[in-house]
Write a protein that holds these residues in place. Structure first.
Motif: not given
Length: 299
Positions: A4, A9, A13-15, A18, A46, A139-140, A143, A148
């Motif tokens: 990841q 990001t 992509w984050d969701n 996750s 999120k 954060y990366k 997520r 961040k």
């Protein structure tokens, strides 16, 4: 390094990452748009963060949260700071005394406990560990949006010990819309790690998360009521936050504030605990909405 860290990001992509992570760990496909279980409620935050995300980022930072506590008149909750460092050279040059603990201000879970000898607390190997902390963007990896852009620093604090001479237990208060609804207690973190969940009346709940459930209830802590009230004050304005305290002989100390425990992917034992704790969040949030509505009508 985890995959990841190399993927794009942003909200989509984050969701997506996750949800896929939660599916792999939980065994069901979570729906953050219509949350029912506890983990779905965490993932829903999120998807659409409820509250002041800028403030959430600030209180996530282990150094900045202490400034915030001072600003809101809750200095008594602050764990003393020995130093905050932006590089390993400054850590190496600093003269330490006694037992201490080092953590990254911008990450989660990392900690080194050491005892200073002749003013030096950290070995060359420890400094390499710190360099790896500086290089990580949590954060990366997670997520979690509150991480961040956090400044990368190392914070060093004196090691706390309770009346037994051991590092104190931390009591983690799950709060929804400014109201605590459950308390997590961990036992034997460095030996045989078990976990308990209590309601706010200190009744042991019949399920645990991530670790085996310790079936022997603890005596109700003397500081429970004070901790519940402090958790209410600190969690006000957030949809969900977990407020962690150390119960010390001198009183409460804040450990940290966590907005995405387990990254919305912690398995419950038995599995139905996930749904049961999710119902508690909905119950608390529904009561909060009703109260807010009544206050608006009166105004």
């Amino acid at each position: 390094m985890k995959l990841q860290n190399f993927l794009p990001t942003g909200h989509f992509w984050d969701n997506a990452l996750s949800i896929l992570n939660a599916r792999k760990r939980l065994g069901y496909f979570p729906n953050p748009r219509k949350p029912r279980s506890f983990n779905e409620h965490i993932l829903a935050q999120k998807w659409a963060f409820r509250g002041d995300l800028a403030l959430a980022s600030r209180v996530t930072d282990k150094a900045e949260v202490k400034k915030w506590l001072s600003e809101i008149g809750m200095e008594h909750l602050i764990v003393p700071t020995l130093g905050v460092y932006k590089n390993t050279w400054d850590i190496e040059a600093f003269h330490f005394e006694g037992e201490l603990i080092a953590k990254s201000t911008h990450g989660s879970g990392e900690a080194l406990i050491r005892t200073a000898q002749n003013g030096k607390a950290f070995s060359l190997e420890d400094l390499e560990v710190f360099r790896s902390w500086f290089s990580e963007d949590y954060y990366k990896r997670s997520r979690e949006p509150n991480y961040k852009g956090l400044s990368k620093r190392i914070i060093v604090e004196p090691l706390l010990r309770d009346e037994t001479g051991n590092p104190p237990k931390d009591f983690k208060f799950f709060c929804a819309d400014g109201e605590p609804f459950a308390v997590q207690v961990d036992h034997g973190r460095y030996t045989h790690h078990t976990r308990q969940l209590y309601d706010t009346s200190w009744q042991l709940l019949p399920y645990s998360m991530c670790y085996d459930r310790n079936p022997v209830p603890m005596r109700k802590p003397v500081l429970l009521d004070k901790a519940l009230e402090a958790a209410r004050q600190l969690s006000k304005g957030f949809g969900f936050v977990r407020v962690d305290f150390y119960f010390m002989p001198s009183g409460l100390k804040l450990g940290e504030m966590t907005f995405f425990p387990g990254n919305g992917a912690e398995r419950f034992s038995p599995a139905e605990g996930d749904a049961q704790l999710g119902r508690q969040i909905r119950k608390v949030s529904f009561t909060a909405d009703q109260t807010a509505g009544m206050q608006k009508r009166k105004a």
